[in-house]
Design an enzyme around this catalytic site. Sequence first.
Site, mmCIF file in Angstrom:
data_model
loop_
_atom_site.group_PDB
_atom_site.id
_atom_site.type_symbol
_atom_site.label_atom_id
_atom_site.label_comp_id
_atom_site.label_asym_id
_atom_site.label_seq_id
_atom_site.Cartn_x
_atom_site.Cartn_y
_atom_site.Cartn_z
ATOM 1 N N PRO A 128 0.825 -1.219 0.000
ATOM 2 C CA PRO A 128 0.000 0.000 0.000
ATOM 3 C C PRO A 128 0.853 1.261 0.000
ATOM 4 C CG PRO A 128 -0.902 -1.614 1.527
ATOM 5 C CD PRO A 128 0.384 -2.195 1.015
ATOM 6 N N ILE A 157 -1.674 -8.187 -6.077
ATOM 7 C CA ILE A 157 -0.776 -9.283 -6.464
ATOM 8 C C ILE A 157 -1.494 -10.280 -7.384
ATOM 9 C CG2 ILE A 157 0.851 -11.043 -5.655
ATOM 10 C CD1 ILE A 157 1.495 -8.012 -4.926
ATOM 11 N N THR A 158 -0.955 -10.411 -8.594
ATOM 12 C CA THR A 158 -1.554 -11.258 -9.633
ATOM 13 C C THR A 158 -1.284 -12.738 -9.349
ATOM 14 O OG1 THR A 158 -1.157 -9.466 -11.214
ATOM 15 C CG2 THR A 158 -1.611 -11.661 -12.141
ATOM 16 N N HIS A 336 -16.054 2.075 -33.931
ATOM 17 C CA HIS A 336 -17.269 1.277 -33.695
ATOM 18 C C HIS A 336 -18.475 2.166 -33.364
ATOM 19 C CE1 HIS A 336 -14.468 -2.113 -33.307
ATOM 20 N NE2 HIS A 336 -15.494 -2.936 -33.286
ATOM 21 N N GLY A 338 -21.320 4.114 -31.445
ATOM 22 C CA GLY A 338 -22.064 3.771 -30.227
ATOM 23 C C GLY A 338 -22.006 2.293 -29.902
ATOM 24 N N GLU A 361 3.867 -3.239 -13.606
ATOM 25 C CA GLU A 361 5.299 -3.429 -13.859
ATOM 26 C C GLU A 361 6.007 -2.096 -14.129
ATOM 27 O OE1 GLU A 361 5.518 -8.004 -15.112
ATOM 28 O OE2 GLU A 361 7.198 -6.657 -15.151
HETATM 29 C C1 LIG Z 1 -4.133 -5.218 -12.055
HETATM 30 C C2 LIG Z 1 -2.812 -5.034 -11.394
HETATM 31 C C3 LIG Z 1 -1.966 -6.121 -11.206
HETATM 32 C C4 LIG Z 1 -0.745 -5.977 -10.548
HETATM 33 N N1 LIG Z 1 0.038 -7.087 -10.297
HETATM 34 C C5 LIG Z 1 1.128 -6.956 -9.479
HETATM 35 C C6 LIG Z 1 1.877 -8.117 -9.068
HETATM 36 O O1 LIG Z 1 1.597 -9.253 -9.471
HETATM 37 N N2 LIG Z 1 2.898 -7.944 -8.197
HETATM 38 C C7 LIG Z 1 3.259 -6.714 -7.718
HETATM 39 O O2 LIG Z 1 4.190 -6.641 -6.925
HETATM 40 N N3 LIG Z 1 2.575 -5.596 -8.111
HETATM 41 C C8 LIG Z 1 1.517 -5.690 -8.960
HETATM 42 N N4 LIG Z 1 0.829 -4.563 -9.351
HETATM 43 C C9 LIG Z 1 1.232 -3.265 -8.811
HETATM 44 C C10 LIG Z 1 1.820 -2.306 -9.833
HETATM 45 O O3 LIG Z 1 3.112 -2.708 -10.193
HETATM 46 C C11 LIG Z 1 1.774 -0.913 -9.189
HETATM 47 O O4 LIG Z 1 0.413 -0.521 -9.152
HETATM 48 C C12 LIG Z 1 2.601 0.111 -9.936
HETATM 49 O O5 LIG Z 1 3.973 -0.185 -9.807
HETATM 50 C C13 LIG Z 1 2.342 1.535 -9.470
HETATM 51 O O6 LIG Z 1 2.385 1.661 -8.086
HETATM 52 P P1 LIG Z 1 1.177 2.417 -7.324
HETATM 53 O O7 LIG Z 1 -0.077 1.790 -7.799
HETATM 54 O O8 LIG Z 1 1.453 2.417 -5.874
HETATM 55 O O9 LIG Z 1 1.208 3.893 -7.883
HETATM 56 P P2 LIG Z 1 2.121 5.114 -7.345
HETATM 57 O O10 LIG Z 1 3.539 4.690 -7.282
HETATM 58 O O11 LIG Z 1 1.498 5.674 -6.129
HETATM 59 O O12 LIG Z 1 1.965 6.143 -8.531
HETATM 60 C C14 LIG Z 1 0.918 7.110 -8.635
HETATM 61 C C15 LIG Z 1 1.275 8.090 -9.740
HETATM 62 O O13 LIG Z 1 2.455 8.814 -9.364
HETATM 63 C C16 LIG Z 1 3.431 8.723 -10.376
HETATM 64 N N5 LIG Z 1 4.760 8.758 -9.784
HETATM 65 C C17 LIG Z 1 5.225 8.054 -8.716
HETATM 66 N N6 LIG Z 1 6.503 8.363 -8.478
HETATM 67 C C18 LIG Z 1 6.875 9.265 -9.423
HETATM 68 C C19 LIG Z 1 8.086 9.965 -9.718
HETATM 69 N N7 LIG Z 1 9.200 9.768 -8.999
HETATM 70 N N8 LIG Z 1 8.091 10.830 -10.766
HETATM 71 C C20 LIG Z 1 6.984 11.018 -11.509
HETATM 72 N N9 LIG Z 1 5.802 10.391 -11.279
HETATM 73 C C21 LIG Z 1 5.760 9.513 -10.247
HETATM 74 C C22 LIG Z 1 3.145 7.384 -11.053
HETATM 75 O O14 LIG Z 1 3.712 7.326 -12.349
HETATM 76 C C23 LIG Z 1 1.627 7.377 -11.055
HETATM 77 O O15 LIG Z 1 1.152 8.099 -12.146
HETATM 78 C C24 LIG Z 1 -0.361 -4.691 -10.077
HETATM 79 C C25 LIG Z 1 -1.178 -3.587 -10.299
HETATM 80 C C26 LIG Z 1 -2.390 -3.747 -10.944
HETATM 81 C C27 LIG Z 1 -3.263 -2.535 -11.133
#
Ligand SMILES: Cc1cc2nc3c(=O)[nH]c(=O)nc-3n(C[C@H](O)[C@H](O)[C@H](O)COP(=O)(O)OP(=O)(O)OC[C@H]3O[C@@H](n4cnc5c(N)ncnc54)[C@H](O)[C@@H]3O)c2cc1C
Length: 377
Positions: A128, A157-158, A336, A338, A361
């Site tokens: 988180p 986590i996938t 496509h 509507g 990723e």
């Molecule tokens: C469907 C799904 C599956 C996933 N599966 C996995 C998995 O299997 N294992 C796993 O470990 N994780 C998984 N993830 C997590 C995913 O890798 C993270 O959501 C991602 O790395 C972004 O982290 P965050 O969501 O905390 O966003 P944040 O890091 O909070 O980012 C929020 C925004 O701030 C921007 N930001 C952050 N830091 C900077 C910076 N220094 N400069 C500029 N912009 C910045 C980001 O680009 C983004 O736009 C998954 C996510 C999803 C949605």
Amino acid sequence: MNLDLTEEQELVRRTVREFAEERIAPVAAELDREARFPSDIVRALGELGLMGIPIPEEHGGAGGDTVSYALAIEELARVDSSVAITVAAHTSLGTMPILLFGNDGQKREWLPDLASGRRLAAFGLTEPGAGSDAGATRTRAELRDESWIVNGSKIFITNAGTDLTACVTITARTGEDEISNLIVPNGTPGYEISAPMEKLGWHASDTRELAFSDCAVPEANLLGPRGAGFRQFLEILDGGRISVAAMGVGLAQGAYELARSYAGEREQFGRPIAVFQAVQFRLADMATEIEAGRGLVLRAAWLKDQGRPFAQEAAMAKLYTGELSGRVVSEALQLHGGYGYMEESAIARFYRDQKVLEIGEGTNDVQRMVIARHLGL
Ligand SMILES: Cc1cc2nc3c(=O)[nH]c(=O)nc-3n(C[C@H](O)[C@H](O)[C@H](O)COP(=O)(O)OP(=O)(O)OC[C@H]3O[C@@H](n4cnc5c(N)ncnc54)[C@H](O)[C@@H]3O)c2cc1C
């Protein structure tokens, strides 16, 4: 310079395309609607050797190269992104850490079931409070009486909670300035997995929150040397980006094909809309960008196969295909009209499935950070 695929690579592409069209396409909409994890499809992919393409045969995999793996993921995403991410996360994130960093015992214990697709594995990095800044992990593991006592949580986590899942590899703080990777088997007391998270897209893919409270993991489940976790997860993400980039190309290709076919059938002003030059130009732009994206993905995969540095190219491929898939799927839905906005049309599912390709990723910003670092900035 030879840009032709080998016979083996062509065979992988053909095999996966046939499987995707015969077995996945007919049920993709239903799986999406019911948010149902496709265990039977995963088992069938395993029987075809597609759940461990780049894993050596001695460990139960198919012994294929990264190019073949990227082609397979592209073909799956062309039809169904949920299935594609299930295979990609299992292979690049779940199985790869054990192949790359595991000792002989760990490889013997886990790889045959994972590489053959009998079981699935997950990779728990994100927390988180630690997303883009993945090194800010707060989950802790303390060594007590030959066990690691894990406390903390992971999110998004996938593959963590399917009926096939065997384990998750997590990053945990094993000292003040020290991150290590640990294999946590599913079913370990103190390891709780949430209900599936409800997502905008990838409905048939399994995404969970994980909670660890005084979860005791055998000391022997440490992956590689203590303290190597940070370097290890960066290496895993570099490789994983190639498969997510391949998903961008596949999704864009699928969306383009839907749009092209619809444009040939839909008549307005007494003619198929495909005869209007504005429509043709959109399709021409899509096809051009997809070819460029595919080139980036295959080059990154090829570099990896040559044992050469590929991290910059993988980040470029992931960034470009993430954004290109967004442009293509948006234009494809637009064509496509509507009907594209209705859930009954396949393009609506592609549209919902696309956005995460710019987040998972590493977000687009994170890819730009990686590329800038490689450019010496
Ligand atoms: C469907 C799904 C599956 C996933 N599966 C996995 C998995 O299997 N294992 C796993 O470990 N994780 C998984 N993830 C997590 C995913 O890798 C993270 O959501 C991602 O790395 C972004 O982290 P965050 O969501 O905390 O966003 P944040 O890091 O909070 O980012 C929020 C925004 O701030 C921007 N930001 C952050 N830091 C900077 C910076 N220094 N400069 C500029 N912009 C910045 C980001 O680009 C983004 O736009 C998954 C996510 C999803 C949605």
